[in-house]
Design a protein around this motif. Structure first.
Motif, PDB file in Angstrom:
ATOM      1  N   THR A   1      -7.218  54.385   6.204  1.00  0.00           N
ATOM      2  CA  THR A   1      -7.582  54.735   4.849  1.00  0.00           C
ATOM      3  C   THR A   1      -9.069  54.522   4.658  1.00  0.00           C
ATOM      4  O   THR A   1      -9.650  53.628   5.254  1.00  0.00           O
ATOM      5  CB  THR A   1      -6.811  53.883   3.823  1.00  0.00           C
TER       6      THR A   1
ATOM      7  N   LEU B   1      -5.796  50.656  -0.703  1.00  0.00           N
ATOM      8  CA  LEU B   1      -4.824  51.068  -1.704  1.00  0.00           C
ATOM      9  C   LEU B   1      -4.377  49.803  -2.430  1.00  0.00           C
ATOM     10  O   LEU B   1      -4.087  48.800  -1.784  1.00  0.00           O
ATOM     11  CB  LEU B   1      -3.631  51.738  -1.041  1.00  0.00           C
TER      12      LEU B   1
ATOM     13  N   VAL C   1       6.279  51.131  -3.656  1.00  0.00           N
ATOM     14  CA  VAL C   1       4.850  51.224  -3.318  1.00  0.00           C
ATOM     15  C   VAL C   1       4.662  51.314  -1.813  1.00  0.00           C
ATOM     16  O   VAL C   1       3.938  52.180  -1.311  1.00  0.00           O
ATOM     17  CB  VAL C   1       4.069  50.034  -3.911  1.00  0.00           C
ATOM     18  N   LEU C   2       5.326  50.444  -1.078  1.00  0.00           N
ATOM     19  CA  LEU C   2       5.112  50.430   0.377  1.00  0.00           C
ATOM     20  C   LEU C   2       5.701  51.658   1.059  1.00  0.00           C
ATOM     21  O   LEU C   2       5.153  52.130   2.053  1.00  0.00           O
ATOM     22  CB  LEU C   2       5.658  49.145   0.992  1.00  0.00           C
TER      23      LEU C   2
ATOM     24  N   TRP D   1       3.089  54.234   0.660  1.00  0.00           N
ATOM     25  CA  TRP D   1       1.862  53.976   1.412  1.00  0.00           C
ATOM     26  C   TRP D   1       2.048  53.969   2.920  1.00  0.00           C
ATOM     27  O   TRP D   1       1.101  54.184   3.658  1.00  0.00           O
ATOM     28  CB  TRP D   1       1.291  52.615   1.031  1.00  0.00           C
ATOM     29  N   THR D   2       3.245  53.598   3.382  1.00  0.00           N
ATOM     30  CA  THR D   2       3.461  53.411   4.821  1.00  0.00           C
ATOM     31  C   THR D   2       4.667  54.206   5.282  1.00  0.00           C
ATOM     32  O   THR D   2       5.415  54.745   4.481  1.00  0.00           O
ATOM     33  CB  THR D   2       3.695  51.925   5.176  1.00  0.00           C
TER      34      THR D   2
ATOM     35  N   SER E   1      -1.925  45.306  -1.632  1.00  0.00           N
ATOM     36  CA  SER E   1      -3.025  46.152  -1.187  1.00  0.00           C
ATOM     37  C   SER E   1      -2.928  46.354   0.318  1.00  0.00           C
ATOM     38  O   SER E   1      -2.489  45.473   1.053  1.00  0.00           O
ATOM     39  CB  SER E   1      -4.384  45.572  -1.577  1.00  0.00           C
ATOM     40  N   VAL E   2      -3.298  47.552   0.735  1.00  0.00           N
ATOM     41  CA  VAL E   2      -3.315  47.901   2.151  1.00  0.00           C
ATOM     42  C   VAL E   2      -4.724  48.353   2.493  1.00  0.00           C
ATOM     43  O   VAL E   2      -5.301  49.186   1.791  1.00  0.00           O
ATOM     44  CB  VAL E   2      -2.312  49.032   2.474  1.00  0.00           C
TER      45      VAL E   2
ATOM     46  N   VAL F   1       0.065  53.692   7.999  1.00  0.00           N
ATOM     47  CA  VAL F   1      -0.488  53.681   6.647  1.00  0.00           C
ATOM     48  C   VAL F   1      -0.902  55.086   6.232  1.00  0.00           C
ATOM     49  O   VAL F   1      -1.624  55.768   6.954  1.00  0.00           O
ATOM     50  CB  VAL F   1      -1.698  52.726   6.554  1.00  0.00           C
TER      51      VAL F   1
END
Length: 132
Positions: free
Chosen positions: A3, A7, A30-31, A34-35, A67-68, A130
Motif C-alpha cells: 500500500t 489503511l 475491515v480486515l 483490506w486483506t 491499521s495496515v 494486503v
C-alpha cells in the motif's frame, strides 16, 4: 501488493450487550476488505482481549483502531484510564488474555495518550495479502 499509505479504521467500543461482538464484526469486515483473509482469526482473538480489558478496566469511551501498513497489522485500543494493563498469573479465573496477545503479536506495548493510554500490538500481515 504494497500500500502507498496506511489503511486505518476506527470504531467506538460500547459496554452494551453485544459490544464485543460488534468489535469483532467490525474487525472481520475491515480486515476482509483490506486483506485476503490474512491474520483475521488472530486479530479477532487479540481485539476481543484488548477490547474486553478496555471495557472492564478502562474509562471513558474506548476506541478500537486498526491499521495496515506494509507487512504489519496494528491493533490499538484507546481508553481514558492512564493505568497500564497488568498481566496476572493465568489460572481458572482468567489471566490468559495478555499472554495470548503476546504469543500472537510480534510487538506489544502501552503508551500514554491524552489523559489515558493506548494498548497496542502488531500482527504480521504479509504484504502479498494486503489490498492496495
Amino acid at each position: 501488493m504494497k500500500t502507498s499509505a496506511p489503511l486505518t479504521a476506527e470504531c467506538v467500543l460500547t459496554g452494551s450487550t453485544g459490544g464485543l461482538a460488534l468489535a469483532r464484526r467490525f474487525t472481520r469486515l475491515v480486515l476482509r476488505a483490506w486483506t485476503d483473509g490474512v491474520a483475521v482469526d488472530d486479530a479477532l482473538l487479540v481485539v476481543t482481549e484488548l477490547a474486553a480489558n478496555a471495557l472492564r478496566h478502562g474509562a471513558g469511551h474506548p476506541v478500537l483502531r486498526l491499521s495496515v501498513a506494509a507487512a504489519d497489522l496494528r491493533i490499538e485500543v484507546f481508553d481514558d484510564n492512564p493505568a497500564p494493563p497488568v498481566r496476572r498469573p493465568a489460572g481458572p479465573d482468567g489471566g490468559w488474555g495478555l499472554a495470548l496477545v503476546d504469543r500472537l503479536s510480534s510487538l506489544r506495548g502501552t503508551e500514554r495518550h491524552g489523559r489515558g493510554k493506548v494498548v497496542w500490538c502488531v500482527l504480521p500481515a504479509p504484504a502479498a495479502g494486503v489490498a492496495g
